[in-house]
Design a protein around this motif. Structure first.
Motif, PDB file in Angstrom:
ATOM      1  N   THR A  77       0.826  -1.208   0.000  1.00 30.71           N
ATOM      2  CA  THR A  77       0.000   0.000   0.000  1.00 30.71           C
ATOM      3  C   THR A  77       0.860   1.258   0.000  1.00 30.71           C
ATOM      4  OG1 THR A  77      -1.778  -1.152   1.164  1.00 30.71           O
ATOM      5  CG2 THR A  77      -1.797   1.250   1.253  1.00 30.71           C
ATOM      6  N   SER A  83      -4.569   8.778  -4.161  1.00 33.26           N
ATOM      7  CA  SER A  83      -4.881   9.611  -3.001  1.00 33.26           C
ATOM      8  C   SER A  83      -5.384   8.821  -1.811  1.00 33.26           C
ATOM      9  CB  SER A  83      -5.925  10.667  -3.391  1.00 33.26           C
ATOM     10  OG  SER A  83      -7.111  10.041  -3.851  1.00 33.26           O
ATOM     11  N   GLU A  84      -6.024   7.687  -2.045  1.00 31.97           N
ATOM     12  CA  GLU A  84      -6.620   6.948  -0.935  1.00 31.97           C
ATOM     13  C   GLU A  84      -6.534   5.443  -1.196  1.00 31.97           C
ATOM     14  OE1 GLU A  84     -10.936   6.566   1.393  1.00 31.97           O
ATOM     15  OE2 GLU A  84     -10.570   8.179  -0.057  1.00 31.97           O
ATOM     16  N   THR A  85      -6.051   4.717  -0.212  1.00 35.32           N
ATOM     17  CA  THR A  85      -5.975   3.254  -0.293  1.00 35.32           C
ATOM     18  C   THR A  85      -6.528   2.650   0.991  1.00 35.32           C
ATOM     19  OG1 THR A  85      -3.712   3.241   0.574  1.00 35.32           O
ATOM     20  CG2 THR A  85      -3.963   3.247  -1.826  1.00 35.32           C
ATOM     21  N   LYS A  86      -6.923   1.397   0.889  1.00 33.13           N
ATOM     22  CA  LYS A  86      -7.481   0.710   2.046  1.00 33.13           C
ATOM     23  C   LYS A  86      -7.233  -0.788   1.914  1.00 33.13           C
ATOM     24  CE  LYS A  86     -11.878  -0.108   4.443  1.00 33.13           C
ATOM     25  NZ  LYS A  86     -13.337   0.177   4.435  1.00 33.13           N
ATOM     26  N   ASP A 102     -13.835   2.121  -7.606  1.00 29.08           N
ATOM     27  CA  ASP A 102     -12.498   1.881  -7.080  1.00 29.08           C
ATOM     28  C   ASP A 102     -11.877   0.664  -7.758  1.00 29.08           C
ATOM     29  OD1 ASP A 102     -12.629   4.011  -5.290  1.00 29.08           O
ATOM     30  OD2 ASP A 102     -13.701   2.802  -3.816  1.00 29.08           O
ATOM     31  N   GLU A 117      -8.351   4.125  -4.691  1.00 33.98           N
ATOM     32  CA  GLU A 117      -9.305   5.092  -5.209  1.00 33.98           C
ATOM     33  C   GLU A 117      -8.938   5.459  -6.648  1.00 33.98           C
ATOM     34  OE1 GLU A 117     -11.546   8.528  -6.132  1.00 33.98           O
ATOM     35  OE2 GLU A 117      -9.364   8.572  -5.946  1.00 33.98           O
ATOM     36  N   GLN A 147     -19.432  15.091  -5.473  1.00 33.16           N
ATOM     37  CA  GLN A 147     -18.171  15.674  -5.013  1.00 33.16           C
ATOM     38  C   GLN A 147     -17.986  17.080  -5.587  1.00 33.16           C
ATOM     39  OE1 GLN A 147     -16.363  14.377  -2.660  1.00 33.16           O
ATOM     40  NE2 GLN A 147     -17.612  12.524  -2.554  1.00 33.16           N
TER      41      GLN A 147
END
Length: 480
Positions: A77, A83-86, A102, A117, A147
């Motif tokens: 990761t 910008s965004e990871t999970k 995603d 993302e 958004q």
């Protein structure tokens, strides 16, 4: 392990019904173990350049100099540059992330996966509002991306306590619904009521804010709306600053504002951008247009059918001369013309944009002139219907204008049977209904009933900014 990866990919493919727009891209990690990996996404919902440059490329090229044979998902990761990871451990959650646009990364030998993302579907850019036009002020309207709409509101409301809360509504196809308000300025009871009503929505899908409006409004059987609808960010921003709550639905360019009132639905955004004398005149004309749109046809029917005494004798002779030879009674004449106009208006909305306005204008001119020449309707009825239609278009809130169009028909029928008494009875019933109506706990007739002197300065008239800024309404009364 490779078989386990392939088995997971096959299960995901089958869960989507082996649809053609599900993309599974396999590649090898460039760590010493050269493990197999795959990214899964739905084509059309993602930005493929982001996936190639910020997800796949770092995992292929950024392992130089490492001594480890394998890397955990958390370590992988840190290499991904979106910008965004999970990291998720349960692969049963993958589908909802993929459906949201995603990208999912599965790696050989790892039980879970990585969500990156990568949303990037095509969307309409910010344009001038289509329904709520203004001569002055910001010329930007909401779009279908929630958004983008949040950003438009943020540009107008630079407040650290502006809060947006997100909810997922829809049992089969969940959609994002967000409520926005300023903490400590909006009533806590209103905010809590909005949360509770959104939580009670039980639909398979919510495709537009109209779904939410009909399910959370106080008076679903009333012809009058109890929620304000707007496509202008400056209107939403102004209402938020006044302590109201806005509701945004992903995929809809129309925001909902609660609580609402009849007074707020008669206000336009450029009321606050123009100087006081012009605004004073515009609001007076607008309220006059409201009563003309509601009552003019019924007053004509009452005067020509029952209450002849309210018309001066010269005018009565003129009306009688125009109606000479007309086979239809006044009530049928009025209803026929009103229905014909509503058909033309609806047809103009459904026709292709290049020919819609032309057909509507030609239809009104040709049909109206032909009806008069054929002796079906009188000239004065054409004038009355035209004035009524123009007055309806002067009402700023489109849903409120539609309600006035609907209420016009039963009042015409009452006027034909009881005359002015029927019109008075209809107004009494309508006023009683308005006094009983509530919008999330607030009276729809505020600030008139209950009377709120502080708010009367921004009702039928709008006092100059200097007056309202320098002294409250109670102090201003001393100047009168």
């Amino acid at each position: 392990m490779e078989n386990a990866l392939e088995k997971n990919l096959q299960a995901i493919n089958q869960s989507f019904g082996e649809t053609e727009d599900l993309v599974i891209r396999r590649f090898s990690l460039m760590d010493p173990s050269s493990r197999q990996a795959a990214v899964i996404y739905l084509d059309g919902l993602v930005d493929t350049a982001v996936i190639s440059q910020h997800v796949v490329r770092p995992l292929i090229l950024n392992f130089t100099g490492t001594a480890k044979n394998t890397h955990s998902l958390e370590e992988l990761t840190s290499l991904i540059t979106v910008s965004e990871t999970k990291v998720i451990k349960n692969l049963n959650e993958i589908n909802e992330f993929i459906l949201a646009g995603d990208t999912c990364l599965l790696v050989e030998g790892e039980e879970g996966g990585i969500i990156a993302e990568s949303k990037g579907w095509e969307q309409r850019g910010v344009q001038e509002p289509i329904v709520e036009r203004a001569t002055r002020g910001p010329q930007e309207g909401f779009v279908e991306s929630i958004q983008t709409n949040l950003g438009l509101i943020r540009t107008h409301v630079n407040h650290s306590k502006l809060i947006f809360e997100k909810y997922e509504v829809g049992t089969v196809s969940p959609n994002s619904v967000m409520i926005g308000y300023i903490k400590d300025k909006a009533k806590a009871s209103v905010v809590e009521e909005v949360r509770e009503r959104l939580g009670q929505i039980d639909l398979e899908a919510v495709l537009e804010s109209g779904y939410v409006e009909q399910l959370i409004e106080d008076n679903p059987m009333s012809p009058l709306p109890s929620i304000k609808v707007t496509e202008r960010p400056d209107v939403v921003s102004g209402d938020i600053l006044e302590g109201r709550v806005c509701i945004l639905v992903n995929g809809s360019p129309f925001a909902l504002i609660v609580p609402a009132s009849i007074n707020s639905m008669m206000q336009s955004s450029d009321d606050y951008y123009e100087r006081y004398p012009q605004v004073f005149l515009m609001r007076i004309v607008r309220w006059m247009a409201l009563f003309i749109a509601l009552l003019l046809p019924s007053l004509y029917v009452a005067a020509t059918t029952i209450n002849h005494e309210i018309i001066q004798t010269p005018l009565l002779f003129t009306i009688a001369a125009t109606r000479e030879g007309i086979p239809l009674p006044a009530v049928l004449e009025a209803l026929l013309m009103e229905v014909a106009f509503e058909i033309l208006r609806e047809a103009g909305l459904r026709l292709p944009q290049p020919i819609g306005p032309a057909i509507s204008i030609v239809g009104v001119l040709v049909i109206g002139e032909a009806a008069v020449n054929a002796g079906i309707v009188s000239n004065i009825m054409v004038v009355i219907v035209g004035m009524t239609a123009l007055s309806t278009f002067a009402i700023p809130q489109y849903s409120f204008a539609n309600a006035i169009r609907f209420l016009r028909f039963p009042i015409i029928i009452l006027a034909s049977t009881l005359g002015l008494l029927g019109i008075g009875f209809a107004l009494m019933v309508l006023l009683t209904h308005l006094l009983k109506m509530r919008s999330f706990g607030n009276a729809m007739m505020e600030p008139f009933a209950p009377m709120s002197p502080d708010d009367l300065s921004d009702s039928v008239i709008h006092l100059p900014w200097k007056t309202t800024m320098s002294a409250p309404w109670k102090k201003f009364k001393k100047l009168l």
